[in-house]
Design a protein around this motif. Structure first.
Motif, PDB file in Angstrom:
ATOM      1  N   ASP A  33       0.846  -1.190   0.000  1.00 17.25           N
ATOM      2  CA  ASP A  33       0.000   0.000   0.000  1.00 17.25           C
ATOM      3  C   ASP A  33       0.880   1.239   0.000  1.00 17.25           C
ATOM      4  OD1 ASP A  33       0.946  -0.112   2.577  1.00 17.25           O
ATOM      5  OD2 ASP A  33      -0.998   0.086   3.539  1.00 17.25           O
ATOM      6  N   VAL A  34       0.272   2.361  -0.308  1.00 16.64           N
ATOM      7  CA  VAL A  34       1.011   3.616  -0.429  1.00 16.64           C
ATOM      8  C   VAL A  34       1.668   3.992   0.891  1.00 16.64           C
ATOM      9  CG1 VAL A  34       0.784   6.088  -0.897  1.00 16.64           C
ATOM     10  CG2 VAL A  34      -0.346   4.443  -2.358  1.00 16.64           C
ATOM     11  N   ASP A  35       1.007   3.730   2.009  1.00 17.75           N
ATOM     12  CA  ASP A  35       1.591   4.076   3.309  1.00 17.75           C
ATOM     13  C   ASP A  35       2.918   3.353   3.532  1.00 17.75           C
ATOM     14  OD1 ASP A  35      -0.514   5.765   3.890  1.00 17.75           O
ATOM     15  OD2 ASP A  35      -1.638   4.220   4.987  1.00 17.75           O
ATOM     16  N   ALA A  36       2.954   2.058   3.223  1.00 18.59           N
ATOM     17  CA  ALA A  36       4.189   1.292   3.409  1.00 18.59           C
ATOM     18  C   ALA A  36       5.285   1.787   2.464  1.00 18.59           C
ATOM     19  CB  ALA A  36       3.920  -0.188   3.180  1.00 18.59           C
ATOM     20  N   ALA A  38       5.518   4.783   1.170  1.00 17.59           N
ATOM     21  CA  ALA A  38       5.918   6.123   1.605  1.00 17.59           C
ATOM     22  C   ALA A  38       6.887   6.037   2.788  1.00 17.59           C
ATOM     23  CB  ALA A  38       4.696   6.947   1.975  1.00 17.59           C
ATOM     24  N   ARG A  39       6.667   5.054   3.658  1.00 22.10           N
ATOM     25  CA  ARG A  39       7.603   4.880   4.782  1.00 22.10           C
ATOM     26  C   ARG A  39       8.997   4.512   4.277  1.00 22.10           C
ATOM     27  NH1 ARG A  39       3.071   2.669   7.221  1.00 22.10           N
ATOM     28  NH2 ARG A  39       3.672   0.544   6.682  1.00 22.10           N
ATOM     29  N   SER A  44       5.558  11.548   3.466  1.00 18.98           N
ATOM     30  CA  SER A  44       4.126  11.325   3.649  1.00 18.98           C
ATOM     31  C   SER A  44       3.567  10.637   2.404  1.00 18.98           C
ATOM     32  CB  SER A  44       3.413  12.651   3.866  1.00 18.98           C
ATOM     33  OG  SER A  44       3.350  13.376   2.656  1.00 18.98           O
ATOM     34  N   PRO A  45       2.432   9.938   2.546  1.00 17.06           N
ATOM     35  CA  PRO A  45       1.842   9.273   1.376  1.00 17.06           C
ATOM     36  C   PRO A  45       1.525  10.237   0.229  1.00 17.06           C
ATOM     37  CG  PRO A  45       0.874   8.405   3.378  1.00 17.06           C
ATOM     38  CD  PRO A  45       1.740   9.560   3.784  1.00 17.06           C
TER      39      PRO A  45
END
Length: 147
Positions: A33-36, A38-39, A44-45
């Motif tokens: 997913d974008v959150d992972a 982005a990390r 930030s996403p």
């Protein structure tokens, strides 16, 4: 920011984006997913999506979809696995979504793609195999002739 500092920051950002893209290339079959992502890129996403698109010309989601479709195309050409298994192997959980996306990207559904692609070449012709296995004198010292 000075030009040198701005350039260094841009290079750092690009390295982090490449790290996220490499993760997508390596783990395309896993749920990403974008959150992972982005990390991985340390941002930030929303910023990740903007910078990824600016750097690579497409959103992370489109890039991952394209990678999965490319892998599916290769499996359809080289294996006899059912389309459902290929769908799961490349990271989709829903056959209908996979088929719809495949058709949108490739132009035909997976089963039609498989039927239209010629079978990979089988056995190497004997003449080529014999030529390849023939001993070579390249790199050996010439034998001395008897006097």
């Amino acid at each position: 920011m000075t030009t040198r500092a701005a350039q260094a920051e841009r290079e750092r950002s690009n390295r982090l984006l490449l790290r996220a893209r490499d993760l997508m290339d390596r783990s395309y079959a896993e749920p990403l997913d974008v959150d992972a992502l982005a990390r991985v890129a340390h941002c930030s996403p929303a910023h990740f999506i903007r910078t990824f698109r600016a750097a690579f010309g497409e959103t992370p989601y489109r890039y991952l979809q394209r990678r999965r479709i490319e892998r599916a195309m290769a499996l359809l050409r080289t294996s006899d696995e059912p389309v459902q298994e290929i769908c799961v192997a490349v990271g989709w959980t829903n056959l209908a979504t996979f088929t719809r996306t495949f058709r949108r990207v490739v132009g035909v559904p997976p089963s039609a793609y498989r039927a239209a692609v010629p079978a990979p070449p089988g056995v190497v012709p004997t003449c080529f195999a014999k030529a390849w296995e023939r001993p070579s004198s390249f790199g050996t010292t010439p034998r001395s002739r008897p006097a």
